[in-house]
Design a protein around this motif. Sequence first.
Motif, PDB file in Angstrom:
ATOM      1  N   SER A 104       0.828  -1.213   0.000  1.00  0.00           N
ATOM      2  CA  SER A 104       0.000   0.000   0.000  1.00  0.00           C
ATOM      3  C   SER A 104       0.855   1.253   0.000  1.00  0.00           C
ATOM      4  CB  SER A 104      -0.967  -0.014   1.185  1.00  0.00           C
ATOM      5  OG  SER A 104      -0.254  -0.190   2.384  1.00  0.00           O
ATOM      6  N   GLY A 107       5.499   2.300   3.254  1.00  0.00           N
ATOM      7  CA  GLY A 107       6.829   2.008   3.794  1.00  0.00           C
ATOM      8  C   GLY A 107       7.630   3.277   4.027  1.00  0.00           C
ATOM      9  N   LEU A 108       8.715   3.142   4.795  1.00  0.00           N
ATOM     10  CA  LEU A 108       9.485   4.324   5.192  1.00  0.00           C
ATOM     11  C   LEU A 108      10.946   4.243   4.767  1.00  0.00           C
ATOM     12  CD1 LEU A 108       7.911   4.751   8.748  1.00  0.00           C
ATOM     13  CD2 LEU A 108       7.554   6.239   6.777  1.00  0.00           C
ATOM     14  N   PRO A 165       1.627  -0.926  12.901  1.00  0.00           N
ATOM     15  CA  PRO A 165       2.387   0.214  12.413  1.00  0.00           C
ATOM     16  C   PRO A 165       1.379   1.349  12.247  1.00  0.00           C
ATOM     17  CG  PRO A 165       2.030  -1.371  10.655  1.00  0.00           C
ATOM     18  CD  PRO A 165       1.523  -2.002  11.914  1.00  0.00           C
ATOM     19  N   GLY A 166       1.789   2.566  12.520  1.00  0.00           N
ATOM     20  CA  GLY A 166       0.827   3.675  12.529  1.00  0.00           C
ATOM     21  C   GLY A 166      -0.048   3.716  11.294  1.00  0.00           C
ATOM     22  N   ALA A 167       0.534   3.383  10.140  1.00  0.00           N
ATOM     23  CA  ALA A 167      -0.227   3.481   8.898  1.00  0.00           C
ATOM     24  C   ALA A 167      -1.154   2.281   8.739  1.00  0.00           C
ATOM     25  CB  ALA A 167       0.746   3.510   7.721  1.00  0.00           C
ATOM     26  N   ALA A 169      -1.499  -0.332   6.761  1.00  0.00           N
ATOM     27  CA  ALA A 169      -0.725  -1.042   5.735  1.00  0.00           C
ATOM     28  C   ALA A 169      -1.390  -2.367   5.383  1.00  0.00           C
ATOM     29  CB  ALA A 169       0.679  -1.283   6.255  1.00  0.00           C
ATOM     30  N   SER A 170      -0.937  -2.972   4.268  1.00  0.00           N
ATOM     31  CA  SER A 170      -1.425  -4.321   3.924  1.00  0.00           C
ATOM     32  C   SER A 170      -0.703  -5.320   4.824  1.00  0.00           C
ATOM     33  CB  SER A 170      -1.139  -4.621   2.450  1.00  0.00           C
ATOM     34  OG  SER A 170       0.249  -4.826   2.229  1.00  0.00           O
ATOM     35  N   ALA A 176       6.376  -8.306   4.653  1.00  0.00           N
ATOM     36  CA  ALA A 176       7.577  -8.052   3.837  1.00  0.00           C
ATOM     37  C   ALA A 176       8.553  -7.110   4.520  1.00  0.00           C
ATOM     38  CB  ALA A 176       7.163  -7.492   2.474  1.00  0.00           C
ATOM     39  N   THR A 177       8.063  -6.212   5.411  1.00  0.00           N
ATOM     40  CA  THR A 177       8.986  -5.287   6.091  1.00  0.00           C
ATOM     41  C   THR A 177       9.243  -5.697   7.540  1.00  0.00           C
ATOM     42  OG1 THR A 177       7.180  -3.840   6.804  1.00  0.00           O
ATOM     43  CG2 THR A 177       8.242  -3.284   4.717  1.00  0.00           C
ATOM     44  N   SER A 180       6.292  -3.682  13.063  1.00  0.00           N
ATOM     45  CA  SER A 180       5.742  -3.855  14.417  1.00  0.00           C
ATOM     46  C   SER A 180       4.969  -2.597  14.774  1.00  0.00           C
ATOM     47  CB  SER A 180       6.805  -4.245  15.432  1.00  0.00           C
ATOM     48  OG  SER A 180       7.983  -3.532  15.301  1.00  0.00           O
ATOM     49  N   GLU A 233      11.437  -7.821   2.066  1.00  0.00           N
ATOM     50  CA  GLU A 233      11.271  -6.565   1.329  1.00  0.00           C
ATOM     51  C   GLU A 233      11.128  -6.751  -0.188  1.00  0.00           C
ATOM     52  OE1 GLU A 233      13.586  -3.199   2.690  1.00  0.00           O
ATOM     53  OE2 GLU A 233      14.276  -4.311   4.438  1.00  0.00           O
ATOM     54  N   GLY A 237      10.662 -12.957  -3.427  1.00  0.00           N
ATOM     55  CA  GLY A 237       9.472 -13.481  -4.090  1.00  0.00           C
ATOM     56  C   GLY A 237       8.283 -12.622  -3.692  1.00  0.00           C
ATOM     57  N   ILE A 238       7.101 -13.052  -4.128  1.00  0.00           N
ATOM     58  CA  ILE A 238       5.894 -12.263  -3.871  1.00  0.00           C
ATOM     59  C   ILE A 238       5.027 -13.032  -2.876  1.00  0.00           C
ATOM     60  CG2 ILE A 238       3.880 -11.174  -4.946  1.00  0.00           C
ATOM     61  CD1 ILE A 238       6.062 -12.172  -7.501  1.00  0.00           C
ATOM     62  N   HIS A 405       9.436   3.212  20.822  1.00  0.00           N
ATOM     63  CA  HIS A 405       8.754   2.043  21.380  1.00  0.00           C
ATOM     64  C   HIS A 405       9.703   1.555  22.467  1.00  0.00           C
ATOM     65  CE1 HIS A 405       6.361   2.488  17.787  1.00  0.00           C
ATOM     66  NE2 HIS A 405       7.395   2.241  17.014  1.00  0.00           N
ATOM     67  N   ASN A 486      12.754  -6.709  -7.068  1.00  0.00           N
ATOM     68  CA  ASN A 486      13.031  -5.437  -6.389  1.00  0.00           C
ATOM     69  C   ASN A 486      14.518  -5.086  -6.387  1.00  0.00           C
ATOM     70  OD1 ASN A 486      12.246  -3.118  -5.168  1.00  0.00           O
ATOM     71  ND2 ASN A 486      11.612  -4.046  -3.236  1.00  0.00           N
TER      72      ASN A 486
HETATM   73  C1  LIG Z   1       2.528   7.282   9.538  1.00  0.00           C
HETATM   74  C2  LIG Z   1       3.304   6.002   9.498  1.00  0.00           C
HETATM   75  C3  LIG Z   1       3.657   5.378  10.684  1.00  0.00           C
HETATM   76  C4  LIG Z   1       4.347   4.168  10.670  1.00  0.00           C
HETATM   77  C5  LIG Z   1       4.695   3.571   9.437  1.00  0.00           C
HETATM   78  C6  LIG Z   1       4.343   4.195   8.235  1.00  0.00           C
HETATM   79  C7  LIG Z   1       3.671   5.418   8.255  1.00  0.00           C
HETATM   80  C8  LIG Z   1       3.335   6.073   6.946  1.00  0.00           C
HETATM   81  N1  LIG Z   1       5.373   2.351   9.454  1.00  0.00           N
HETATM   82  C9  LIG Z   1       5.783   1.704   8.199  1.00  0.00           C
HETATM   83  C10 LIG Z   1       4.952   0.439   7.912  1.00  0.00           C
HETATM   84  O1  LIG Z   1       5.558  -0.647   8.474  1.00  0.00           O
HETATM   85  C11 LIG Z   1       4.983   0.045   6.529  1.00  0.00           C
HETATM   86  O2  LIG Z   1       4.273   1.096   6.027  1.00  0.00           O
HETATM   87  C12 LIG Z   1       4.311  -1.317   6.217  1.00  0.00           C
HETATM   88  O3  LIG Z   1       4.853  -2.383   6.941  1.00  0.00           O
HETATM   89  C13 LIG Z   1       4.482  -1.628   4.755  1.00  0.00           C
HETATM   90  O4  LIG Z   1       3.255  -2.076   4.265  1.00  0.00           O
HETATM   91  P1  LIG Z   1       2.715  -1.632   2.833  1.00  0.00           P
HETATM   92  O5  LIG Z   1       1.586  -2.513   2.517  1.00  0.00           O
HETATM   93  O6  LIG Z   1       2.449  -0.184   2.756  1.00  0.00           O
HETATM   94  O7  LIG Z   1       3.972  -2.004   1.920  1.00  0.00           O
HETATM   95  P2  LIG Z   1       4.764  -1.137   0.787  1.00  0.00           P
HETATM   96  O8  LIG Z   1       3.872  -1.110  -0.392  1.00  0.00           O
HETATM   97  O9  LIG Z   1       5.155   0.163   1.360  1.00  0.00           O
HETATM   98  O10 LIG Z   1       5.982  -2.068   0.548  1.00  0.00           O
HETATM   99  C14 LIG Z   1       7.012  -2.187   1.496  1.00  0.00           C
HETATM  100  C15 LIG Z   1       8.032  -3.230   1.013  1.00  0.00           C
HETATM  101  O11 LIG Z   1       7.441  -4.523   1.027  1.00  0.00           O
HETATM  102  C16 LIG Z   1       7.411  -5.097  -0.282  1.00  0.00           C
HETATM  103  N2  LIG Z   1       6.110  -5.748  -0.405  1.00  0.00           N
HETATM  104  C17 LIG Z   1       4.884  -5.195  -0.222  1.00  0.00           C
HETATM  105  N3  LIG Z   1       3.925  -6.119  -0.396  1.00  0.00           N
HETATM  106  C18 LIG Z   1       4.557  -7.288  -0.703  1.00  0.00           C
HETATM  107  C19 LIG Z   1       4.117  -8.596  -1.004  1.00  0.00           C
HETATM  108  N4  LIG Z   1       2.824  -8.920  -1.020  1.00  0.00           N
HETATM  109  N5  LIG Z   1       5.061  -9.541  -1.283  1.00  0.00           N
HETATM  110  C20 LIG Z   1       6.373  -9.245  -1.243  1.00  0.00           C
HETATM  111  N6  LIG Z   1       6.846  -8.021  -0.972  1.00  0.00           N
HETATM  112  C21 LIG Z   1       5.945  -7.052  -0.706  1.00  0.00           C
HETATM  113  C22 LIG Z   1       7.616  -3.947  -1.232  1.00  0.00           C
HETATM  114  O12 LIG Z   1       8.231  -4.360  -2.425  1.00  0.00           O
HETATM  115  C23 LIG Z   1       8.508  -3.023  -0.415  1.00  0.00           C
HETATM  116  O13 LIG Z   1       9.845  -3.438  -0.502  1.00  0.00           O
HETATM  117  C24 LIG Z   1       5.654   1.750  10.644  1.00  0.00           C
HETATM  118  N7  LIG Z   1       6.225   0.515  10.643  1.00  0.00           N
HETATM  119  C25 LIG Z   1       6.466  -0.109  11.817  1.00  0.00           C
HETATM  120  O14 LIG Z   1       6.940  -1.236  11.799  1.00  0.00           O
HETATM  121  N8  LIG Z   1       6.184   0.504  12.993  1.00  0.00           N
HETATM  122  C26 LIG Z   1       5.652   1.726  13.067  1.00  0.00           C
HETATM  123  O15 LIG Z   1       5.468   2.245  14.153  1.00  0.00           O
HETATM  124  C27 LIG Z   1       5.325   2.379  11.847  1.00  0.00           C
HETATM  125  N9  LIG Z   1       4.694   3.569  11.845  1.00  0.00           N
END
Ligand SMILES: Cc1cc2c(cc1C)N(C[C@H](O)[C@H](O)[C@H](O)COP(=O)(O)OP(=O)(O)OC[C@H]1O[C@@H](n3cnc4c(N)ncnc43)[C@H](O)[C@@H]1O)c1[nH]c(=O)[nH]c(=O)c1N2
Length: 492
Positions: A104, A107-108, A165-167, A169-170, A176-177, A180, A233, A237-238, A405, A486
């Motif tokens: 989604s 990520g940061l 995580p604050g956001a 996220a999926s 993948a990241t 926590s 990350e 793989g996916i 944290h 990636n």
């Molecule tokens: C305001 C705010 C606050 C926070 C955070 C973000 C924001 C904007 N985060 C970050 C958060 O951890 C991170 O946004 C999500 O874990 C990533 O999820 P997305 O779905 O957005 O993946 P995003 O699309 O950002 O992808 C992240 C990585 O994962 C890979 N990826 C995504 N989906 C995949 C899949 N299905 N298969 C394989 N690879 C895949 C991508 O290729 C990329 O390398 C955070 N985090 C945290 O740990 N603690 C926190 O406190 C916070 N706080």
Amino acid sequence: MYSSVNLLRSLTRAHKTIQVVARNYSVPAKQASVTSTFVGALRKIVGDQNVSTSDAVREQHGHDESHHASSLPDVVVFAESVEQVSQVAKFCNDNRVPLIPFGSGTGLEGGVNALEGGVALNMNKMNKIVELNSQDFDCTVQPGVMRIALNTFLRDTGLWFPIDPGADASICGMCATSASGTNAVRYGTMRENVLNLQVVLPDGRVFDTAGKGRRTKKTSAGYNLTNLFVGSEGTLGIITQATIRLYGIPEKTIAAVCHFNSVQDAVDTVVQILQCGIPMAKLEFLDDTAINAFNKYSKYNMTVANSLFLEFHGPAQGLEDQFDAVKELVEANNGFGLQVASDVDERTRLWKARHEMVYACTALVPGSRPYSTDVCVPISNLPEVIIKTKEMISEAGVQGPIVGHVGDGNFHVFFPIDREDKETLNKVTDISKRMALLGLSLNGTCTGEHGIGLGKRELLIKELGEHGVEVMKQVKQAFDPNGIMNPGKVFV
Ligand SMILES: Cc1cc2c(cc1C)N(C[C@H](O)[C@H](O)[C@H](O)COP(=O)(O)OP(=O)(O)OC[C@H]1O[C@@H](n3cnc4c(N)ncnc43)[C@H](O)[C@@H]1O)c1[nH]c(=O)[nH]c(=O)c1N2
Ligand SMILES: CC(C)CC(=O)C(=O)O
Ligand SMILES: [Mn+2]
């Protein structure tokens, strides 16, 4: 489909054959460009409506929420099934075109930025909750399921998924990241909460990291392939399906805040709370600068001091006792102003404001983006790193609120950065590196939860050492011999 055992065998074979070449490992350059023929073939796999080369859609997929500059993919594919994901992966692999899984985009560390162009693979349309086993406390989700939607779905079952995580996220992006958040001190991180993953490899093979349908809380069956993909990350793989642990919604929740004149007193209090075995759900630190930003953005009037935000989860009976024990420890460490959130709305408001700290901090510098740091150390070393970090921030004369944290020894500085302001950007980059090196010198890690992505590739070498990174590259080579997954992430 391949069984995990077959996969393990083939990986072992691959490992043998790559021993010599792996030392010279480097991500192969993109060999084929994304031509109209290539895009046409993608359309055949997923349907016209699921392929976009429009600037707006590519722009949306070329960056995350970090300060890293966008790098656009050539084309964005929206997959609707694991079969489509498998075919797209194989097609990219056969043509040596980079493939970047997109969750989604929250990520940061620049994880989704398409450094070499290629295909961004968006799986938001695969958003079904596949299975809920309420008596076993687990559920299985497709990659498009978001954590808030999951918790909304779960509410009536009395269960929840606490990793926050604050956001929004999926769940598979969080796998993948290795995400926590504020509840990790009690419930762990993604590493402790994923039971199985369905994964598509670049050559199109589909397998389940713990074996098809397996969802046990423990296993000693061979290598831990599940945790190999947690934190990968998008470079191996996916992830097309995740089976995760659930928890009972606590009968009672109490949230509270208190303040301290020194960082040391705040951290000592936390260590003593943990030593007493009080099962805190959240133990969050905000420094005085962060409280200032928090007050301005979220319209609070909180005492401006180093503060702890606390949350207790448990049965109604006994929770007050836990609170009283914490109160004693706060007072014994010169803490003051301990206050309980008056009701559910106030508690929700408090944590919403905490999760929105990143926006509170960027509001300090109009037009800025967050540059976040993510050092984690053994908790006894936390006061030293935070105090030295505050000195670096003040010497450099930049804005840098700190949140942590703290129960996990993990903290962040949110630097609000206007990318045009090169002088501040250089200062912040320098502090960020020095902080991470300081953390590493105190037995810590350069990233507790945001990952390596683009920004921490050099630090990974310092953290793991040359041999550690070499072994990681050998693993990458075994799963992704053509380096399409990636590229440019995690490794320099
Ligand atoms: C305001 C705010 C606050 C926070 C955070 C973000 C924001 C904007 N985060 C970050 C958060 O951890 C991170 O946004 C999500 O874990 C990533 O999820 P997305 O779905 O957005 O993946 P995003 O699309 O950002 O992808 C992240 C990585 O994962 C890979 N990826 C995504 N989906 C995949 C899949 N299905 N298969 C394989 N690879 C895949 C991508 O290729 C990329 O390398 C955070 N985090 C945290 O740990 N603690 C926190 O406190 C916070 N706080
Ligand atoms: C921008 C980040 C520092 C967000 C985060 O991890 C947090 O608020 O805890
Ligand atoms: Mn965090």
